[in-house]
Motif scaffolding. Structure first.
Motif, mmCIF file in Angstrom:
data_model
loop_
_atom_site.group_PDB
_atom_site.id
_atom_site.type_symbol
_atom_site.label_atom_id
_atom_site.label_comp_id
_atom_site.label_asym_id
_atom_site.label_seq_id
_atom_site.Cartn_x
_atom_site.Cartn_y
_atom_site.Cartn_z
ATOM 1 N N ALA A 52 -21.281 66.855 -39.792
ATOM 2 C CA ALA A 52 -19.575 66.192 -40.129
ATOM 3 C C ALA A 52 -19.121 66.436 -39.090
ATOM 4 C CB ALA A 52 -19.015 67.135 -41.065
ATOM 5 N N PRO A 53 -18.490 65.051 -38.298
ATOM 6 C CA PRO A 53 -17.395 65.186 -37.673
ATOM 7 C C PRO A 53 -16.659 66.344 -36.847
ATOM 8 C CG PRO A 53 -18.030 63.058 -38.134
ATOM 9 C CD PRO A 53 -18.431 64.293 -38.989
ATOM 10 N N VAL A 54 -16.297 66.597 -36.294
ATOM 11 C CA VAL A 54 -14.850 67.253 -35.147
ATOM 12 C C VAL A 54 -14.390 66.636 -35.134
ATOM 13 C CG1 VAL A 54 -14.317 69.450 -34.876
ATOM 14 C CG2 VAL A 54 -16.953 69.530 -35.867
ATOM 15 N N SER A 55 -12.848 67.033 -36.093
ATOM 16 C CA SER A 55 -11.991 65.830 -35.639
ATOM 17 C C SER A 55 -11.475 66.547 -33.703
ATOM 18 C CB SER A 55 -10.823 65.202 -36.330
ATOM 19 O OG SER A 55 -10.621 67.371 -36.342
ATOM 20 N N SER A 56 -11.250 66.205 -32.916
ATOM 21 C CA SER A 56 -10.007 67.282 -32.155
ATOM 22 C C SER A 56 -9.046 67.354 -32.299
ATOM 23 C CB SER A 56 -10.065 65.727 -30.359
ATOM 24 O OG SER A 56 -8.984 65.205 -30.780
ATOM 25 N N PHE A 57 -8.145 67.501 -33.203
ATOM 26 C CA PHE A 57 -6.861 67.884 -33.802
ATOM 27 C C PHE A 57 -7.219 69.014 -34.415
ATOM 28 C CE2 PHE A 57 -2.466 67.520 -34.996
ATOM 29 C CZ PHE A 57 -2.957 68.300 -36.736
ATOM 30 N N SER A 58 -8.190 69.165 -35.348
ATOM 31 C CA SER A 58 -8.609 70.629 -35.773
ATOM 32 C C SER A 58 -9.123 71.713 -34.531
ATOM 33 C CB SER A 58 -9.292 70.502 -37.108
ATOM 34 O OG SER A 58 -10.123 69.637 -37.160
ATOM 35 N N ALA A 59 -10.325 70.899 -33.461
ATOM 36 C CA ALA A 59 -11.265 71.619 -32.898
ATOM 37 C C ALA A 59 -10.946 73.018 -32.587
ATOM 38 C CB ALA A 59 -11.602 70.980 -32.017
ATOM 39 N N GLY A 60 -11.310 74.166 -32.976
ATOM 40 C CA GLY A 60 -11.074 75.714 -32.508
ATOM 41 C C GLY A 60 -9.808 76.216 -32.325
ATOM 42 N N LYS A 61 -8.839 75.628 -33.609
ATOM 43 C CA LYS A 61 -7.431 76.243 -34.422
ATOM 44 C C LYS A 61 -7.621 76.794 -35.716
ATOM 45 C CE LYS A 61 -4.201 71.976 -32.452
ATOM 46 N NZ LYS A 61 -3.676 71.190 -32.086
ATOM 47 N N PRO A 62 -7.241 78.042 -35.724
ATOM 48 C CA PRO A 62 -7.683 78.285 -36.498
ATOM 49 C C PRO A 62 -6.875 77.750 -37.636
ATOM 50 C CG PRO A 62 -5.761 79.712 -35.477
ATOM 51 C CD PRO A 62 -6.337 78.682 -34.781
ATOM 52 N N SER A 63 -7.620 77.595 -39.134
ATOM 53 C CA SER A 63 -6.826 77.065 -40.476
ATOM 54 C C SER A 63 -5.910 77.573 -41.015
ATOM 55 C CB SER A 63 -8.325 76.313 -41.527
ATOM 56 O OG SER A 63 -8.618 77.532 -41.774
ATOM 57 N N LYS A 64 -4.789 77.182 -41.602
ATOM 58 C CA LYS A 64 -3.143 78.060 -41.651
ATOM 59 C C LYS A 64 -3.072 78.166 -43.348
ATOM 60 C CE LYS A 64 -0.656 77.052 -37.444
ATOM 61 N NZ LYS A 64 0.677 77.347 -36.576
ATOM 62 N N SER A 65 -2.316 78.825 -43.741
ATOM 63 C CA SER A 65 -2.607 78.457 -45.222
ATOM 64 C C SER A 65 -1.035 77.211 -45.074
ATOM 65 C CB SER A 65 -1.954 79.860 -46.058
ATOM 66 O OG SER A 65 -0.694 80.503 -45.824
ATOM 67 N N GLY B 290 -23.781 63.678 -33.615
ATOM 68 C CA GLY B 290 -23.676 64.018 -34.754
ATOM 69 C C GLY B 290 -24.357 64.603 -35.882
ATOM 70 N N TYR B 291 -25.595 64.806 -35.286
ATOM 71 C CA TYR B 291 -26.835 65.267 -35.904
ATOM 72 C C TYR B 291 -26.987 66.878 -35.962
ATOM 73 C CZ TYR B 291 -28.647 61.048 -36.479
ATOM 74 O OH TYR B 291 -28.866 59.759 -36.845
ATOM 75 N N ARG B 292 -27.404 67.577 -36.070
ATOM 76 C CA ARG B 292 -27.682 69.388 -35.122
ATOM 77 C C ARG B 292 -29.359 69.683 -36.233
ATOM 78 N NH1 ARG B 292 -24.355 73.078 -39.391
ATOM 79 N NH2 ARG B 292 -25.452 75.199 -38.683
#
Length: 151
Positions: free
Chosen positions: A115-128, A90-92
């Protein structure tokens, strides 16, 4: 004695005494080396020195001269190793460069918690929200698939 023999003799002199340490002959220059079988570490690795510096100044920009004072060869490679090691935790490590008017490039590094990246949203573009609702309505108006239960 020929000139070649004198030159060879002059350049073949050893600078320090050789001692047998851990079944390996090494030159000793006024220091005692620890045996390789010892449990205590006689020194920190370059990565450990760099890690200690970055954690001591977490969230602050560390100028490159402060890193160079540690005597780290190839600091770029050491930062790459730290990024690979600390990224999953979790470091950068960020890098900032500035090209001065005098032609000198100045560089800084900063260790931050990402911020930790959740596997649920990783790699998916966000939708409106409108897109999500439209997709839901479309699925609700589709005909239900036909199936038959058999005993």
């Amino acid at each position: 004695m020929s000139a070649f023999a004198r030159r060879r003799k002059r350049f073949s002199k050893k600078k320090g005494k050789a001692r047998n340490v851990g079944n390996v002959d090494r030159a000793v220059f006024g220091e005692q080396r620890m045996h390789s079988s010892s449990n205590t570490k006689p020194f920190l690795t370059q990565r450990e020195k760099l890690r200690a510096l970055m954690f001591s100044r977490e969230g602050q920009w560390v100028p490159l001269p402060d890193v160079q004072v540690l005597g780290i060869a190839q600091h770029g490679a050491r930062f790459k190793e730290l990024r690979e090691e600390l990224g999953p935790q979790g470091y950068r490590i960020e890098n900032k460069m500035e090209h001065g008017a005098d032609g000198v490039v100045r560089s800084w590094y900063m260790l931050t918690r990402s911020a930790p990246v959740s596997s649920f949203s990783a790699g998916k573009p966000s939708k409106s929200w409108e897109q999500v609702c439209a997709e839901r309505e479309q699925k609700l108006h589709q005909a239900a698939p036909e199936f038959e239960l058999r005993p």
